[in-house]
Every structure is written in structure tokens, then in C-alpha cells.
Design an enzyme around this catalytic site. Structure first.
Site, PDB file in Angstrom:
ATOM      1  N   GLU A  88       0.808  -1.223   0.000  1.00  0.00           N
ATOM      2  CA  GLU A  88       0.000   0.000   0.000  1.00  0.00           C
ATOM      3  C   GLU A  88       0.842   1.273   0.000  1.00  0.00           C
ATOM      4  O   GLU A  88       0.324   2.352  -0.266  1.00  0.00           O
ATOM      5  CB  GLU A  88      -0.949   0.009   1.191  1.00  0.00           C
ATOM      6  CG  GLU A  88      -0.292   0.134   2.551  1.00  0.00           C
ATOM      7  CD  GLU A  88      -1.302   0.135   3.686  1.00  0.00           C
ATOM      8  OE1 GLU A  88      -1.030   0.808   4.691  1.00  0.00           O
ATOM      9  OE2 GLU A  88      -2.358  -0.532   3.569  1.00  0.00           O
ATOM     10  N   HIS A  89       2.126   1.161   0.286  1.00  0.00           N
ATOM     11  CA  HIS A  89       2.979   2.349   0.339  1.00  0.00           C
ATOM     12  C   HIS A  89       3.448   2.791  -1.039  1.00  0.00           C
ATOM     13  O   HIS A  89       3.550   3.986  -1.314  1.00  0.00           O
ATOM     14  CB  HIS A  89       4.188   2.092   1.241  1.00  0.00           C
ATOM     15  CG  HIS A  89       3.820   1.777   2.645  1.00  0.00           C
ATOM     16  ND1 HIS A  89       4.488   0.849   3.420  1.00  0.00           N
ATOM     17  CD2 HIS A  89       2.814   2.250   3.427  1.00  0.00           C
ATOM     18  CE1 HIS A  89       3.926   0.774   4.617  1.00  0.00           C
ATOM     19  NE2 HIS A  89       2.908   1.612   4.643  1.00  0.00           N
ATOM     20  N   GLN A 128       2.446  -6.567   4.856  1.00  0.00           N
ATOM     21  CA  GLN A 128       2.537  -7.985   5.197  1.00  0.00           C
ATOM     22  C   GLN A 128       2.145  -8.251   6.641  1.00  0.00           C
ATOM     23  O   GLN A 128       1.521  -9.273   6.951  1.00  0.00           O
ATOM     24  CB  GLN A 128       3.949  -8.494   4.927  1.00  0.00           C
ATOM     25  CG  GLN A 128       4.115  -9.993   5.135  1.00  0.00           C
ATOM     26  CD  GLN A 128       5.500 -10.484   4.746  1.00  0.00           C
ATOM     27  OE1 GLN A 128       6.148  -9.901   3.880  1.00  0.00           O
ATOM     28  NE2 GLN A 128       5.970 -11.536   5.379  1.00  0.00           N
ATOM     29  N   HIS A 156       9.513  -8.384  -1.551  1.00  0.00           N
ATOM     30  CA  HIS A 156       8.838  -7.118  -1.835  1.00  0.00           C
ATOM     31  C   HIS A 156       9.565  -6.360  -2.939  1.00  0.00           C
ATOM     32  O   HIS A 156      10.746  -6.024  -2.794  1.00  0.00           O
ATOM     33  CB  HIS A 156       8.790  -6.258  -0.564  1.00  0.00           C
ATOM     34  CG  HIS A 156       7.936  -6.834   0.530  1.00  0.00           C
ATOM     35  ND1 HIS A 156       6.772  -6.228   0.955  1.00  0.00           N
ATOM     36  CD2 HIS A 156       8.069  -7.961   1.276  1.00  0.00           C
ATOM     37  CE1 HIS A 156       6.234  -6.953   1.924  1.00  0.00           C
ATOM     38  NE2 HIS A 156       7.007  -8.008   2.135  1.00  0.00           N
TER      39      HIS A 156
END
Length: 200
Positions: A88-89, A128, A156
Site C-alpha cells: 500500500e505504500h 505484510q 517485496h
């Protein structure tokens, strides 16, 4: 006969997202009218709806749809569930494996439903750490087992493609409830998810 896709998307959402993505392409210095990019805004709009379809699903309903009363009290483990999600970042993917275990207290669910619960929460904008807890809590609240355990191992792209650019890093998160707070039970679970039983 011409090839025709059967996927269905909300036309209003697709149109709105497409217009925004077209503007983004222009702001990045691209020409959204060139041949290779003409359909990209629409493709991206549909892809994002697919990748975030978890918002439209209910994990509790999925578990309840195949909930059975069984006098079983031994650990049930579903390991190596493929997981794909979006950070989401930075809205870049992270992906890996999810291992889930629970100890029934009168109720079990279909094994495929455990994997579907993973997808419900993974197909959202996520971190996560929260994903791990959401999977555990859904199983805990619906089946009310003696214990639940969830471990996620993931890579990631926000760490691999940008920022620190570390290609071989892997992030592991865990969540334990009930009987899994006890060392022997937790140790048994961790041993099971790290071993290849077929080689024994």
C-alpha cells in the site's frame, strides 16, 4: 471466430481509472496515443480491479460456506499457499508463501477455503504484517478453534526495484493464537512447514 474475453468489470470504474491512467502516462513524459499505449490505460484499469478484488469478498462467508462439524482436535496445516499482493505504500507487488494451521474445536472448513481466505486479504492494498493478522483473525472468529498459526514469507518489489534495491531479501511475519502460544505446539507447526515430508 474471433477471440473474446469473458472477464467482466464495472464499466464506470474502468472508464474513470482509464482516464486517470491516461493522464499519468502523459505526466510521465509518454505519449498515450502511440500504438503500444493506446489500450494501456484500460488494461491497467482492469488489472487493478482484478488485483484488488478482495475488497468485494468476505472471508467469513467463504469459511462458513464449507464449515463442517467434526470431532477432530489434531493440527491441520495448509502450507506453501501462493500469495500475491500489492504494497500500500508504493503499490508495487509483494509475493511469496503463506502457511496456515489451526487446531479444530468441533468445526473444520474445506481446505481450499483456507487458500481463498489468503486471497481475500492479499487481493487488497496491504502490508505484510496486517495481512498475517487478518488471515489469522478470520479463521479464529469463524471456526473458533483451539489455536491458529499463520506464517508468511515474502519478497517485496519495493525493496528490490527501488529504495535499498536488495534482491535477495525475504520478509517473514508470523501470528499465533491459543494453543500455538505454547512452545511444543508452535515448534511442531514450524517444523512441519519447514520440512519436506515426502523425503522421509
Amino acid at each position: 471466430m474471433a477471440y473474446k474475453k469473458t472477464e467482466q468489470y464495472d464499466e464506470e470504474i474502468t472508464a474513470g481509472l482509464s482516464a486517470n491512467y491516461r493522464q499519468v502516462l502523459g505526466m510521465l513524459g509518454e505519449n498515450p496515443d502511440r500504438e503500444g499505449l493506446q489500450k494501456t490505460p484500460e488494461r491497467l484499469a482492469k488489472a487493478m480491479q482484478f488485483l484488488t478484488q478482495g475488497y468485494q469478498a468476505d472471508a467469513h462467508e467463504i469459511l462458513n460456506s464449507a464449515k463442517f462439524h467434526e470431532p477432530v482436535s489434531e493440527m491441520i496445516v495448509v502450507k506453501d499457499i501462493e500469495m500475491y499482493s500489492m504494497c500500500e505504500h508504493h503499490m508495487l507487488p509483494f509475493f511469496g508463501r503463506v502457511h496456515v494451521a489451526y487446531i479444530p474445536n468441533g468445526w473444520i472448513t474445506g481446505l481450499s477455503k483456507v487458500a481463498r481466505v489468503v486471497d481475500v486479504y492479499a487481493r487488497r492494498l496491504q502490508v505484510q504484517e496486517r495481512l498475517t493478522l487478518e488471515i489469522m483473525n478470520a479463521i479464529k472468529e469463524t471456526l473458533q478453534p483451539l489455536g491458529v498459526a499463520v506464517v508468511i514469507e515474502a519478497q517485496h518489489l519495493c525493496m528490490m526495484m527501488r529504495g535499498v534495491q536488495k534482491q535477495n531479501s525475504e520478509t517473514t511475519t508470523s501470528a499465533f493464537d491459543g494453543e500455538f502460544h505454547k512452545n511444543p505446539t508452535r515448534t511442531e507447526f514450524l517444523k512441519l512447514i519447514s520440512s519436506d515430508l515426502s523425503r522421509r
